[in-house]
Design a protein around this motif. Structure first.
Motif, mmCIF file in Angstrom:
data_model
loop_
_atom_site.group_PDB
_atom_site.id
_atom_site.type_symbol
_atom_site.label_atom_id
_atom_site.label_comp_id
_atom_site.label_asym_id
_atom_site.label_seq_id
_atom_site.Cartn_x
_atom_site.Cartn_y
_atom_site.Cartn_z
ATOM 1 N N LYS A 83 7.724 8.105 -2.267
ATOM 2 C CA LYS A 83 6.942 9.211 -1.720
ATOM 3 C C LYS A 83 5.581 9.296 -2.411
ATOM 4 O O LYS A 83 5.430 8.867 -3.553
ATOM 5 C CB LYS A 83 7.700 10.527 -1.902
ATOM 6 N N PRO A 84 4.586 9.895 -1.736
ATOM 7 C CA PRO A 84 3.284 10.093 -2.400
ATOM 8 C C PRO A 84 3.436 10.928 -3.667
ATOM 9 O O PRO A 84 4.221 11.895 -3.702
ATOM 10 C CB PRO A 84 2.459 10.824 -1.335
ATOM 11 N N LEU A 114 6.292 -2.317 3.464
ATOM 12 C CA LEU A 114 6.655 -2.504 4.862
ATOM 13 C C LEU A 114 5.927 -1.498 5.738
ATOM 14 O O LEU A 114 5.863 -0.305 5.411
ATOM 15 C CB LEU A 114 8.168 -2.336 5.060
ATOM 16 N N GLY A 115 5.386 -1.971 6.847
ATOM 17 C CA GLY A 115 4.889 -1.081 7.894
ATOM 18 C C GLY A 115 3.639 -0.305 7.552
ATOM 19 O O GLY A 115 3.369 0.724 8.188
ATOM 20 N N ILE A 116 2.854 -0.741 6.589
ATOM 21 C CA ILE A 116 1.637 -0.031 6.224
ATOM 22 C C ILE A 116 0.438 -0.888 6.587
ATOM 23 O O ILE A 116 0.245 -1.981 6.050
ATOM 24 C CB ILE A 116 1.592 0.307 4.717
ATOM 25 N N ASP A 117 -0.383 -0.417 7.510
ATOM 26 C CA ASP A 117 -1.578 -1.147 7.896
ATOM 27 C C ASP A 117 -2.648 -0.970 6.838
ATOM 28 O O ASP A 117 -2.703 0.055 6.153
ATOM 29 C CB ASP A 117 -2.090 -0.642 9.249
ATOM 30 N N LYS A 118 -3.544 -1.963 6.722
ATOM 31 C CA LYS A 118 -4.583 -1.895 5.697
ATOM 32 C C LYS A 118 -5.546 -0.736 5.915
ATOM 33 O O LYS A 118 -6.203 -0.276 4.996
ATOM 34 C CB LYS A 118 -5.373 -3.202 5.647
ATOM 35 N N ALA A 119 -5.639 -0.232 7.172
ATOM 36 C CA ALA A 119 -6.563 0.862 7.462
ATOM 37 C C ALA A 119 -5.865 2.222 7.448
ATOM 38 O O ALA A 119 -6.488 3.232 7.739
ATOM 39 C CB ALA A 119 -7.224 0.632 8.826
ATOM 40 N N ALA A 120 -4.576 2.247 7.143
ATOM 41 C CA ALA A 120 -3.839 3.510 7.151
ATOM 42 C C ALA A 120 -4.307 4.416 6.023
ATOM 43 O O ALA A 120 -4.902 3.962 5.048
ATOM 44 C CB ALA A 120 -2.340 3.240 7.030
ATOM 45 N N THR A 122 -2.819 5.589 3.651
ATOM 46 C CA THR A 122 -1.886 5.486 2.534
ATOM 47 C C THR A 122 -2.146 4.177 1.800
ATOM 48 O O THR A 122 -2.381 3.146 2.420
ATOM 49 C CB THR A 122 -0.427 5.531 3.032
ATOM 50 N N CYS A 123 -2.106 4.218 0.483
ATOM 51 C CA CYS A 123 -2.239 3.022 -0.338
ATOM 52 C C CYS A 123 -1.369 3.216 -1.564
ATOM 53 O O CYS A 123 -0.668 4.219 -1.683
ATOM 54 C CB CYS A 123 -3.704 2.777 -0.708
ATOM 55 N N TYR A 124 -1.385 2.273 -2.475
ATOM 56 C CA TYR A 124 -0.584 2.462 -3.679
ATOM 57 C C TYR A 124 -1.348 2.018 -4.912
ATOM 58 O O TYR A 124 -2.235 1.164 -4.850
ATOM 59 C CB TYR A 124 0.783 1.791 -3.579
ATOM 60 N N LEU A 125 -1.000 2.649 -6.014
ATOM 61 C CA LEU A 125 -1.696 2.473 -7.282
ATOM 62 C C LEU A 125 -0.829 1.625 -8.210
ATOM 63 O O LEU A 125 0.346 1.933 -8.427
ATOM 64 C CB LEU A 125 -1.974 3.836 -7.914
ATOM 65 N N ARG A 230 1.830 9.458 3.352
ATOM 66 C CA ARG A 230 3.199 9.154 3.751
ATOM 67 C C ARG A 230 3.866 8.261 2.724
ATOM 68 O O ARG A 230 3.208 7.652 1.873
ATOM 69 C CB ARG A 230 3.214 8.465 5.119
ATOM 70 N N ALA A 231 5.192 8.198 2.812
ATOM 71 C CA ALA A 231 5.950 7.329 1.922
ATOM 72 C C ALA A 231 5.754 5.866 2.324
ATOM 73 O O ALA A 231 5.381 5.559 3.456
ATOM 74 C CB ALA A 231 7.433 7.692 1.971
ATOM 75 N N ILE A 232 5.990 4.981 1.376
ATOM 76 C CA ILE A 232 5.959 3.546 1.643
ATOM 77 C C ILE A 232 7.330 2.967 1.308
ATOM 78 O O ILE A 232 7.902 3.258 0.251
ATOM 79 C CB ILE A 232 4.883 2.821 0.809
#
Length: 279
Positions: A83-84, A114-120, A122-125, A230-232
């Motif tokens: 989750k974020p 999974l299922g995360i587009d580069k333009a979405a 949401t990202c991760y650190l 959103r969650a990843i």
């Protein structure tokens, strides 16, 4: 047992993830056809010419033969639904407080979003730290029990052994084979070693949805930090042998008495805020 160490109060700036900057800590997995900064990889056609196959995009090596238990490991594929994370405000900017670091001493660990587009939105650190040299077995590092194994000191060979190349003497039967356990057969970069994390040189990277990462064996890193809306879902691949201390070791980062501890700035030109579109 989790070791607690003090972290000075400071804020580090997150960087955009790229393979060269991340190389001391592991590997970035991304499509070389759409990422010009990807190191050269071998390619070939596959599936009757309908696919491009990039070879050896990351390396999974089993180093559990260095562990004290000598218990064999198996490949594990798990899913983490992350989750974020909650951010804090510091001087008007969004920061993520770093409270814990962990490492997997004898295995790389790959995170595949999974299922995360580069333009979405949401990202991760990704937060990583180098490993300090081991000072002494009498230091506080002993509290990471059982201690991360250190190769025994080399025994000084006798003149006879040097002359014979440590081979059996053809004219006697007094040669005894070495009882030192054999090194694992894995090749490539070895695990980072038994030292604590180097908090003065900690770094942070923001990854897009079309990038996966592999932490090198023994690399100190923070648990996964998702930023955005959103969650990843991550498929996580690593070796495990079921021995908790050999599968994962942790340190808690406590703030010094006069500060707030360590944090990562995820706002501004390369972080979560104004440049989300650039990521």
């Amino acid at each position: 047992m989790v070791l607690r160490i003090s972290a000075s109060s400071r804020v580090i700036r997150a960087e955009v993830l790229d393979p060269t900057a991340f190389a001391p800590f592991g590997e970035v997995i991304q499509n070389p056809a759409t990422h010009s900064d990807t190191p050269n990889l071998r390619r070939m056609e596959a599936n009757q010419g309908s696919a491009t196959k990039w070879l050896d995009v990351t390396k999974m090596r089993d180093w559990y033969g260095l562990g004290q238990s000598r218990k064999p490991a198996e490949v594990a594929m798990n899913m983490f639904v992350c989750k974020p994370r909650q951010l804090e405000k510091k001087d008007g900017r969004d920061v993520f407080p770093v409270r814990i670091l962990e490492r997997h001493p004898f295995t790389p660990q790959t995170f595949l979003p999974l299922g995360i587009d580069k333009a979405a939105g949401t990202c991760y650190l990704v937060i990583v730290a180098p490993t300090l040299p081991l000072r002494s077995r009498k230091s506080s590092e002993e509290t990471l029990e059982p201690a991360y194994p250190v190769p025994p000191p080399r025994r000084k060979r006798s003149l006879r052994e040097r002359l014979l190349g440590a081979r059996p003497n053809l004219f006697t039967n007094d040669f005894s084979p070495s009882t030192t356990p054999a090194e694992p057969t894995s090749s490539g970069p070895r695990p980072k070693g038994p030292g604590l994390p180097d908090l003065q040189n900690i770094r942070a990277f923001i990854a897009r949805g079309d990038q996966a990462i592999t932490y090198g064996a023994g690399t100190w890193h923070a648990p996964m930090v998702v930023l955005g809306e959103r969650a990843i879902d991550f498929v996580v691949v690593q070796y495990m042998n079921g021995m908790a201390i050999e599968d994962c070791q942790e340190v808690d980062l406590g703030a010094e008495s006069d500060g707030d501890g360590l944090a990562v700035d995820v706002d501004g030109p390369i972080g979560q805020g104004t440049a989300r579109a650039r990521l």
